[in-house]
Design a protein around this motif. Structure first.
Motif, PDB file in Angstrom:
ATOM      1  N   LYS A  19      24.675  53.124  32.015  1.00 56.25           N
ATOM      2  CA  LYS A  19      25.758  53.797  31.282  1.00 56.25           C
ATOM      3  C   LYS A  19      25.400  53.984  29.820  1.00 56.25           C
ATOM      4  N   LYS A  20      24.726  52.983  29.246  1.00 51.24           N
ATOM      5  CA  LYS A  20      24.384  53.063  27.826  1.00 51.24           C
ATOM      6  C   LYS A  20      23.290  52.048  27.532  1.00 51.24           C
ATOM      7  N   GLU A  21      22.088  52.545  27.400  1.00 50.12           N
ATOM      8  CA  GLU A  21      21.011  51.637  27.032  1.00 50.12           C
ATOM      9  C   GLU A  21      20.356  52.126  25.759  1.00 50.12           C
ATOM     10  N   PRO A  22      19.718  51.257  25.039  1.00 53.63           N
ATOM     11  CA  PRO A  22      19.452  49.848  25.304  1.00 53.63           C
ATOM     12  C   PRO A  22      20.641  48.964  24.932  1.00 53.63           C
ATOM     13  N   LEU A  23      20.653  47.774  25.518  1.00 49.00           N
ATOM     14  CA  LEU A  23      21.699  46.798  25.237  1.00 49.00           C
ATOM     15  C   LEU A  23      21.083  45.415  25.079  1.00 49.00           C
ATOM     16  N   THR A  24      21.807  44.541  24.405  1.00 49.34           N
ATOM     17  CA  THR A  24      21.392  43.141  24.276  1.00 49.34           C
ATOM     18  C   THR A  24      21.977  42.344  25.441  1.00 49.34           C
ATOM     19  N   VAL A  25      21.501  41.122  25.594  1.00 53.25           N
ATOM     20  CA  VAL A  25      22.054  40.232  26.624  1.00 53.25           C
ATOM     21  C   VAL A  25      23.548  40.039  26.380  1.00 53.25           C
ATOM     22  N   LYS A  26      23.934  39.844  25.121  1.00 48.15           N
ATOM     23  CA  LYS A  26      25.344  39.627  24.805  1.00 48.15           C
ATOM     24  C   LYS A  26      26.194  40.825  25.219  1.00 48.15           C
ATOM     25  N   GLN A  27      25.733  42.020  24.955  1.00 47.86           N
ATOM     26  CA  GLN A  27      26.496  43.213  25.325  1.00 47.86           C
ATOM     27  C   GLN A  27      26.644  43.324  26.845  1.00 47.86           C
ATOM     28  N   ILE A  28      25.588  43.026  27.556  1.00 51.34           N
ATOM     29  CA  ILE A  28      25.651  43.071  29.026  1.00 51.34           C
ATOM     30  C   ILE A  28      26.556  41.961  29.539  1.00 51.34           C
ATOM     31  N   HIS A  29      26.415  40.780  28.985  1.00 52.63           N
ATOM     32  CA  HIS A  29      27.265  39.659  29.377  1.00 52.63           C
ATOM     33  C   HIS A  29      28.744  39.987  29.148  1.00 52.63           C
ATOM     34  N   ASP A  30      29.064  40.542  27.990  1.00 54.84           N
ATOM     35  CA  ASP A  30      30.449  40.908  27.685  1.00 54.84           C
ATOM     36  C   ASP A  30      30.985  41.925  28.692  1.00 54.84           C
ATOM     37  N   ALA A  31      30.150  42.875  29.103  1.00 53.95           N
ATOM     38  CA  ALA A  31      30.574  43.880  30.091  1.00 53.95           C
ATOM     39  C   ALA A  31      30.825  43.245  31.453  1.00 53.95           C
ATOM     40  N   ILE A  32      29.973  42.321  31.858  1.00 58.99           N
ATOM     41  CA  ILE A  32      30.153  41.632  33.148  1.00 58.99           C
ATOM     42  C   ILE A  32      31.438  40.804  33.122  1.00 58.99           C
ATOM     43  N   CYS A  33      31.709  40.149  31.995  1.00 64.96           N
ATOM     44  CA  CYS A  33      32.889  39.281  31.877  1.00 64.96           C
ATOM     45  C   CYS A  33      34.203  40.052  31.947  1.00 64.96           C
TER      46      CYS A  33
END
Length: 128
Positions: A19-33
């Motif tokens: 959907k939107k890259e690049p991303l950090t681990v934190k950004q991906i984690h926040d999306a999963i949460c």
């Protein structure tokens, strides 16, 4: 590059990146949460494994890393679908479609879209 089929958790990370890259681990984690509770270290570990497997690449960005997908969405979905059709339907795409249409109430709009796809495919397929 070897074609690796992602796990369910890995596919979740990829869908976020696509959907939107690049991303950090934190950004991906926040999306999963947003959809389920998961620990930050779990997300980090999944992404580290994905990098090792070649599904992701990472580049330094200050004190963090930016992650990119190494595979396109359509390529990955196609590979997963091929594997699913082979294992669950003996390689028969028509069996998959018949099962899908038989198990779920398909809307008139969806049926029209399916018929348009079929018509388009027939028009592009040369006659023998």
């Amino acid at each position: 590059m070897e074609k690796i089929a992602p796990t369910t958790a890995e596919l979740e990370v990829l869908n976020i990146l696509w959907k939107k890259e690049p991303l950090t681990v934190k950004q991906i984690h926040d999306a999963i949460c947003k959809t389920k509770a998961v620990g930050y270290t779990t997300t980090l570990k999944i992404m580290q494994k994905m990098t090792t497997k070649g599904l992701l690449r990472r580049e330094p960005n200050g004190k963090s890393h930016l992650y990119y997908s190494n595979y396109e969405k359509e390529e990955t979905r196609g590979r997963l679908l091929d594997r699913f059709i082979d294992s669950a339907f003996g390689g028969s795409a028509s069996s998959l479609v018949m099962q899908l249409l038989g198990n779920k109430k398909t809307s008139k709009q969806e049926m029209e879209e399916i018929m348009q796809i079929i018509e388009h495919m027939e028009n592009e397929t040369p006659s023998k």
